[in-house]
Design a protein around this motif. Structure first.
Motif, short mmCIF file in Angstrom:
data_model
loop_
_atom_site.label_atom_id
_atom_site.label_comp_id
_atom_site.label_asym_id
_atom_site.label_seq_id
_atom_site.Cartn_x
_atom_site.Cartn_y
_atom_site.Cartn_z
N ASN A 79 76.18 -43.64 -39.66
CA ASN A 79 77.23 -43.78 -40.68
C ASN A 79 78.62 -43.70 -40.07
O ASN A 79 79.54 -43.14 -40.66
N LYS A 120 79.48 -41.92 -37.61
CA LYS A 120 79.75 -40.63 -36.95
C LYS A 120 79.85 -40.85 -35.45
O LYS A 120 80.67 -40.22 -34.77
N CYS A 153 70.87 -45.09 -42.73
CA CYS A 153 71.66 -43.91 -42.42
C CYS A 153 70.80 -42.66 -42.24
O CYS A 153 69.94 -42.34 -43.08
N SER A 183 76.01 -44.30 -48.11
CA SER A 183 75.93 -44.88 -46.78
C SER A 183 76.93 -46.03 -46.67
O SER A 183 77.15 -46.77 -47.63
N LYS A 184 77.53 -46.17 -45.49
CA LYS A 184 78.51 -47.24 -45.29
C LYS A 184 77.85 -48.59 -45.03
O LYS A 184 78.51 -49.63 -45.14
N GLU A 234 77.31 -38.48 -50.67
CA GLU A 234 78.14 -39.50 -50.04
C GLU A 234 77.32 -40.77 -49.82
O GLU A 234 76.18 -40.71 -49.34
N LYS A 270 75.72 -37.85 -43.29
CA LYS A 270 76.59 -38.01 -44.45
C LYS A 270 76.48 -36.77 -45.33
O LYS A 270 75.46 -36.08 -45.32
#
Length: 347
Positions: A258, A260, A293, A304-305, A302, A298
């Motif tokens: 995600n 990170k 993800c 997932s992108k 939140e 996350k």
């Protein structure tokens, strides 16, 4: 202080002392969040294998063009064999890249399920049918490259264990992803870049991110690799270190975490006045594995992108875009040349 790509002694990862091992994991975690690049020494790939594969790479690229073209990757659809100069554009707005390559992977037979199902970069290797003086030399080329390939793919498994621990995951987290994994190796040769070439247009490899999970790169002693540092808005030169691997994260790892962990932009510009040779191995993973993800990347609630995707879908789109860009560039040159010829003929 100028940003640098750190060198990590990976031998400590094999230590029976948990604290010593954790120190390596902590260094890797820090770099993955900063720019996604680090170098490792103290790994388990013998220096003799590295030196031998670099020797055979230089021998191959010194062959006559006809011999290299005898194993052109255009002969197949699974990305194996010789890639001629200026075949790819990874950076929009630049010229086709000043490099030639040779693709190698797991040597799968034509009755293997991956080949029959046309999975990502899967099939038999393709070798030159001419050029080497003796059958023994050709056999040396095959053996030298495949022994090195297998040893480095095994090292990638160790690096992924360290990455799993860095994410507070079990060391076996990536095992399913690696089961039946596709890994592609490229022998790369960068000719001497013309001194009057425009650095804004001429690249050994244009600025890009890698498509897969991780890449392990062996460099010779000629520099040229640069990594973008967003914190200082500058390019970091990655100085070659004898026997070291440059490790970087690819787009799949960025999706997985995600964002990170970072899949960072890098490029090669060979200003050295010398030929440059390097050998990356791209760990794509099991083609059918679904990357989504990691839950602890996350916060609760939140989103997932990125949506889930298979390895094959994600990596294939990257290949199609970069090679298609080079093909469109060449077609544009051909159209311009044809138009110029037509004008001259009518004058």
């Amino acid at each position: 202080m100028a940003a640098t790509i750190p060198i990590i002694d990976f031998s400590d990862f094999y230590s029976p002392d948990p604290a010593v091992k954790q120190a390596v994991v902590d260094q890797i975690r820090e770099q993955c969040g900063i720019n996604g690049f680090f170098q490792i020494t103290g790994h388990r790939v013998p220096a003799a294998l590295q030196q031998n594969v670099l020797h055979w790479s230089k021998q191959f690229f010194a062959l006559p063009d006809a011999a290299k073209q005898s194993c052109s990757k255009d002969n197949n659809t699974w990305n194996r064999g010789y890639e001629m100069l200026r075949s790819q554009i990874l950076e929009e707005g630049t010229q086709p890249e000043l490099k030639e390559g040779f693709y190698i992977g797991a040597d799968l037979p034509t009755d293997h399920p991956y080949f029959l199902q046309k999975k990502l970069n899967s099939g038999p290797n393709q070798w030159p049918v001419a050029g080497f003086d003796t059958p023994g030399q050709l056999e040396g080329f095959k053996t030298g490259t495949m022994d090195y390939y297998n040893a480095t793919v095994a090292l990638a498994g160790d690096v992924l264990q360290a990455l799993a621990l860095s994410l507070s995951l079990p060391p076996t987290f990536f095992d399913e992803f690696l089961n039946g994994a596709v890994a592609t190796m490229r022998l790369l040769h960068y000719p001497v870049q013309p001194p009057d070439s425009d650095d804004k247009l001429t690249r050994g490899i244009g600025a890009h991110t890698d498509f897969g999970a991780i890449t392990l790169l062996l460099q010779d002693d000629v520099d040229g690799l640069q990594v973008w540092d967003k914190h200082s808005s500058t390019w970091i030169d990655v100085e070659p270190v004898p026997g070291a691997y440059v490790v970087n994260l690819g787009n799949l790892m960025q999706r997985w975490t995600n964002e990170k962990y970072i899949s960072n932009v890098h490029r090669v510009i060979n200003r050295s006045g010398r030929e440059r040779f390097s050998i990356p191995i791209f760990i794509s993973g099991n083609p059918d594995y679904v990357v989504e993800c990691i839950p602890n990347c996350k916060a609760p609630g939140e989103p997932s992108k990125f949506p889930p995707t298979t390895v094959e879908a994600a990596v294939s789109s990257g290949y199609a875009e970069s090679y298609g860009r080079a093909q469109r560039f060449k077609q544009g040159l051909e159209r311009a040349a044809g138009a110029t010829a037509a004008v001259a003929a009518s004058a």
